[in-house]
Scaffold this motif. Structure first.
Motif, mmCIF file in Angstrom:
data_model
loop_
_atom_site.group_PDB
_atom_site.id
_atom_site.type_symbol
_atom_site.label_atom_id
_atom_site.label_comp_id
_atom_site.label_asym_id
_atom_site.label_seq_id
_atom_site.Cartn_x
_atom_site.Cartn_y
_atom_site.Cartn_z
ATOM 1 N N PHE A 148 -11.326 -18.209 3.547
ATOM 2 C CA PHE A 148 -12.452 -19.043 3.127
ATOM 3 C C PHE A 148 -13.540 -19.092 4.190
ATOM 4 C CE2 PHE A 148 -14.601 -23.197 2.987
ATOM 5 C CZ PHE A 148 -15.161 -23.128 1.721
ATOM 6 N N ASP A 149 -13.146 -19.256 5.434
ATOM 7 C CA ASP A 149 -14.120 -19.450 6.511
ATOM 8 C C ASP A 149 -15.007 -18.227 6.720
ATOM 9 O OD1 ASP A 149 -15.013 -21.264 8.660
ATOM 10 O OD2 ASP A 149 -14.361 -19.624 9.966
ATOM 11 N N THR A 150 -14.543 -17.056 6.362
ATOM 12 C CA THR A 150 -15.320 -15.840 6.586
ATOM 13 C C THR A 150 -16.204 -15.467 5.394
ATOM 14 O OG1 THR A 150 -13.335 -14.603 5.931
ATOM 15 C CG2 THR A 150 -13.755 -14.834 8.288
ATOM 16 N N LEU A 151 -16.232 -16.296 4.362
ATOM 17 C CA LEU A 151 -17.169 -16.094 3.264
ATOM 18 C C LEU A 151 -18.562 -16.585 3.670
ATOM 19 C CD1 LEU A 151 -14.975 -17.415 0.309
ATOM 20 C CD2 LEU A 151 -15.586 -15.013 0.733
ATOM 21 N N SER A 152 -19.569 -16.141 2.968
ATOM 22 C CA SER A 152 -20.932 -16.607 3.231
ATOM 23 C C SER A 152 -21.055 -18.073 2.820
ATOM 24 C CB SER A 152 -21.937 -15.771 2.436
ATOM 25 O OG SER A 152 -21.792 -16.004 1.047
ATOM 26 N N GLU A 153 -22.020 -18.771 3.405
ATOM 27 C CA GLU A 153 -22.206 -20.181 3.095
ATOM 28 C C GLU A 153 -22.549 -20.420 1.626
ATOM 29 O OE1 GLU A 153 -21.435 -22.758 4.980
ATOM 30 O OE2 GLU A 153 -20.709 -21.287 6.439
ATOM 31 N N PRO A 154 -23.441 -19.611 1.013
ATOM 32 C CA PRO A 154 -23.692 -19.819 -0.423
ATOM 33 C C PRO A 154 -22.429 -19.642 -1.274
ATOM 34 C CG PRO A 154 -25.438 -18.501 0.539
ATOM 35 C CD PRO A 154 -24.377 -18.618 1.582
ATOM 36 N N MET A 155 -21.571 -18.664 -0.932
ATOM 37 C CA MET A 155 -20.338 -18.467 -1.691
ATOM 38 C C MET A 155 -19.389 -19.650 -1.509
ATOM 39 S SD MET A 155 -18.502 -16.806 -3.790
ATOM 40 C CE MET A 155 -19.323 -15.209 -3.964
ATOM 41 N N LYS A 156 -19.281 -20.167 -0.293
ATOM 42 C CA LYS A 156 -18.432 -21.335 -0.063
ATOM 43 C C LYS A 156 -18.858 -22.503 -0.951
ATOM 44 C CE LYS A 156 -17.475 -20.406 4.841
ATOM 45 N NZ LYS A 156 -17.680 -20.918 6.206
ATOM 46 N N LYS A 157 -20.163 -22.778 -0.983
ATOM 47 C CA LYS A 157 -20.667 -23.898 -1.775
ATOM 48 C C LYS A 157 -20.397 -23.680 -3.260
ATOM 49 C CE LYS A 157 -24.263 -25.182 1.530
ATOM 50 N NZ LYS A 157 -25.733 -25.299 1.778
ATOM 51 N N PHE A 158 -20.550 -22.449 -3.717
ATOM 52 C CA PHE A 158 -20.286 -22.133 -5.116
ATOM 53 C C PHE A 158 -18.816 -22.364 -5.466
ATOM 54 C CE2 PHE A 158 -19.148 -18.646 -8.199
ATOM 55 C CZ PHE A 158 -19.671 -19.282 -9.323
ATOM 56 N N LEU A 159 -17.908 -21.907 -4.610
ATOM 57 C CA LEU A 159 -16.472 -22.029 -4.894
ATOM 58 C C LEU A 159 -16.009 -23.474 -4.898
ATOM 59 C CD1 LEU A 159 -14.980 -19.118 -2.730
ATOM 60 C CD2 LEU A 159 -15.610 -19.079 -5.151
ATOM 61 N N MET A 235 -12.383 -10.428 -6.623
ATOM 62 C CA MET A 235 -13.111 -10.347 -5.358
ATOM 63 C C MET A 235 -12.442 -11.198 -4.277
ATOM 64 S SD MET A 235 -15.289 -12.110 -3.144
ATOM 65 C CE MET A 235 -16.145 -13.393 -4.065
ATOM 66 N N LEU A 236 -12.037 -12.409 -4.645
ATOM 67 C CA LEU A 236 -11.414 -13.302 -3.666
ATOM 68 C C LEU A 236 -10.080 -12.743 -3.183
ATOM 69 C CD1 LEU A 236 -12.133 -16.811 -5.253
ATOM 70 C CD2 LEU A 236 -13.230 -15.780 -3.252
ATOM 71 N N PHE A 237 -9.282 -12.169 -4.086
ATOM 72 C CA PHE A 237 -8.003 -11.601 -3.671
ATOM 73 C C PHE A 237 -8.218 -10.403 -2.743
ATOM 74 C CE2 PHE A 237 -6.235 -13.165 -7.991
ATOM 75 C CZ PHE A 237 -6.119 -14.454 -7.482
ATOM 76 N N GLU A 238 -9.157 -9.545 -3.083
ATOM 77 C CA GLU A 238 -9.432 -8.383 -2.228
ATOM 78 C C GLU A 238 -9.890 -8.830 -0.845
ATOM 79 O OE1 GLU A 238 -12.158 -4.299 -2.166
ATOM 80 O OE2 GLU A 238 -12.434 -5.782 -3.748
ATOM 81 N N HIS A 239 -10.707 -9.866 -0.804
ATOM 82 C CA HIS A 239 -11.190 -10.384 0.477
ATOM 83 C C HIS A 239 -10.062 -11.046 1.276
ATOM 84 C CE1 HIS A 239 -13.600 -12.570 3.420
ATOM 85 N NE2 HIS A 239 -13.039 -13.693 3.008
ATOM 86 N N ALA A 240 -9.253 -11.860 0.605
ATOM 87 C CA ALA A 240 -8.256 -12.670 1.306
ATOM 88 C C ALA A 240 -7.103 -11.849 1.854
ATOM 89 C CB ALA A 240 -7.710 -13.752 0.371
ATOM 90 N N TYR A 241 -6.701 -10.780 1.161
ATOM 91 C CA TYR A 241 -5.484 -10.080 1.523
ATOM 92 C C TYR A 241 -5.731 -8.904 2.460
ATOM 93 C CZ TYR A 241 -3.851 -12.838 -2.470
ATOM 94 O OH TYR A 241 -3.569 -13.869 -3.330
ATOM 95 N N GLN A 242 -6.789 -8.951 3.228
ATOM 96 C CA GLN A 242 -7.055 -7.885 4.188
ATOM 97 C C GLN A 242 -6.196 -8.064 5.442
ATOM 98 O OE1 GLN A 242 -11.066 -8.244 6.197
ATOM 99 N NE2 GLN A 242 -11.404 -9.684 4.501
ATOM 100 N N PRO A 243 -5.887 -6.980 6.129
ATOM 101 C CA PRO A 243 -4.933 -7.041 7.261
ATOM 102 C C PRO A 243 -5.340 -7.997 8.374
ATOM 103 C CG PRO A 243 -5.304 -4.763 6.597
ATOM 104 C CD PRO A 243 -6.295 -5.589 5.832
ATOM 105 N N GLU A 244 -6.628 -8.194 8.579
ATOM 106 C CA GLU A 244 -7.073 -9.065 9.676
ATOM 107 C C GLU A 244 -6.652 -10.516 9.495
ATOM 108 O OE1 GLU A 244 -9.394 -5.400 9.789
ATOM 109 O OE2 GLU A 244 -8.843 -6.795 8.166
#
Length: 416
Positions: A148-159, A235-244
């Motif tokens: 969540f923290d690495t999403l853009s601010e507009p996306m955070k507010k939308f979610l 999109m959220l799953f692809e973003h969240a499940y990255q190795p980092e």
């Protein structure tokens, strides 16, 4: 602690144990403490502090009895009682997770937070590896706070204005419907009604925000159209499940992992079948629903002195299950046979390859086609539990052929 990687953080010193990061993102490997001892309040306080900081803690060389497992878990809260996962005999608080040549982690059992399909999911899980395969069977955890923290601010507010429906049917429904039939699917849904939670939740103890939707149960975002919901979740799953954002634990015999379901998801890696893997898990309930404002939530009412809470009580009154796991017919390991028993046809059609596989596994037993056809309907994760019960009954009766009469007899005994 912040969302920084461990290399950016100030190292914390503990008085009662040592801990090293398991990855750059999350997880700590703890040494120098015996969890079987009567932990002092100071030692427990440090363990819990490290738990909140590292989010998942790993311990090696921690041989435990079931009683010691329960005693340790009770320091953290009230255990969950019987549910869909088989229980260790005589210990309804302990979920028995055995994989062998007859059962395996399904390929569709992917990332999830435990019990998110209930109104009151698990706060944390304490999983013991009793007998683990060599070189396989690892577990991966992913930090949904960092996601969540690495999403853009507009996306955070939308979610933060959205919710997500969590439904056990997403992953297990089709297999049960096709394998065991419409009645078994309907019973599963009556025992496990879907739950709706905020798409972004706030941790009640740390105040950090995380994405609360998973591959396993996250089916839709009701505020959006179906196409928009599917696209956003993908999109959220692809973003969240990255190795980092991950850490991976290599299990050994007598190792323990304990993790925070309020901010993490995990999945087991099925790279060890047909090797034997035996694990015991205790789920500690959360006393409030996942929320953007935890302090405003009405706590769940329960008996804190009870040995466990029935999973049927982990729902609000408006979403109570129509069927129970504790109604006398579905409350222990062998009841996985309840889903499929009732037929008496030993000559029913069955996949010849499956029948041959069953008959090749144990030289002292053979299966009729009808019995094999019924056993094939049990989901792969639970088939081993049913078979162990059947083998035990056959051994006690001194018979070598496993037929429908034996399956129905075992089933009737488990129903009482």
């Amino acid at each position: 602690m912040s969302y920084q990687f461990f290399s950016e953080r100030e190292e914390v010193q503990y008085q009662h144990f040592s801990i090293v990061p398991a990855s750059g993102a999350l997880g700590g490997i703890v040494s120098g403490i015996d969890l079987n001892t009567q932990l002092t309040d100071a030692a427990f306080k440090e363990i819990y502090s490290a738990f909140l900081d590292f989010k998942v803690l790993f311990f090696y060389d921690q041989a435990m009895t079931p009683e010691q497992h329960i005693t340790f878990a009770r320091r953290f809260g009230l255990p969950q009682g019987p549910g869909a996962v088989p229980q260790l005999e005589q210990y309804p608080q302990i979920k028995e997770q055995i994989m062998d040549e007859y059962s395996s982690i399904g390929s569709d059992v992917n990332y999830h937070a435990d019990d998110s399909f209930r109104d009151y999911p698990s706060k944390m899980s304490i999983l013991r590896g009793l007998k683990m395969p060599q070189g396989g069977g690892n577990t991966i955890w992913v930090d949904m706070e960092k996601a969540f923290d690495t999403l853009s601010e507009p996306m955070k507010k939308f979610l933060e204005g959205l919710s997500c429906v969590h439904n056990l049917d997403k992953t297990f429904g089709r297999g049960i419907l096709e394998g065991a039939g419409a009645q078994a699917w309907e019973d599963m849904m009556k025992r496990n009604p879907p739950a709706t939670h905020p798409l972004v939740i706030t941790h009640p103890e740390t105040g950090r925000k995380s994405i609360y939707a998973s591959q396993l149960t996250g089916v839709r975002i009701p505020e959006l159209s179906e196409k928009e919901s599917d696209t956003l979740l993908a999109m959220l799953f692809e973003h969240a499940y990255q190795p980092e954002f991950q850490c991976r634990f290599s299990w050994q015999d007598n190792s323990i992992a304990m993790w925070d379901n309020r901010c993490l998801q995990h999945r087991g890696i099925n790279d060890f079948s047909p090797a034997y893997r035996e694990m015991n898990r205790i789920a500690i309930i959360d006393t409030i629903r996942p929320s953007t404002n935890p302090s405003a939530q009405t706590p769940l009412q329960f008996d804190a002195n009870a040995p466990y809470i029935n999973v049927d009580e982990l729902y609000d009154s408006a979403n109570k299950p129509e069927m129970s796991y504790t109604d006398g017919s579905y409350n222990n390991t062998e009841d996985k046979l309840t889903v499929v028993a009732g037929s008496s046809d030993d000559h029913a059609d069955v996949d010849p390859a499956f029948l041959a596989k069953l008959n090749a596994k144990k030289a002292e037993f053979s299966f009729t086609p009808g019995a094999a056809a019924q056993l094939k309907k049990i989901p792969a994760m639970f088939r081993g539990a049913a078979l162990r019960s059947v083998f035990k009954a056959a051994g006690q009766k001194g018979i070598s052929e496993i037929n429908m009469a034996l399956l129905n007899e075992v089933n009737a005994k488990r129903k009482g």
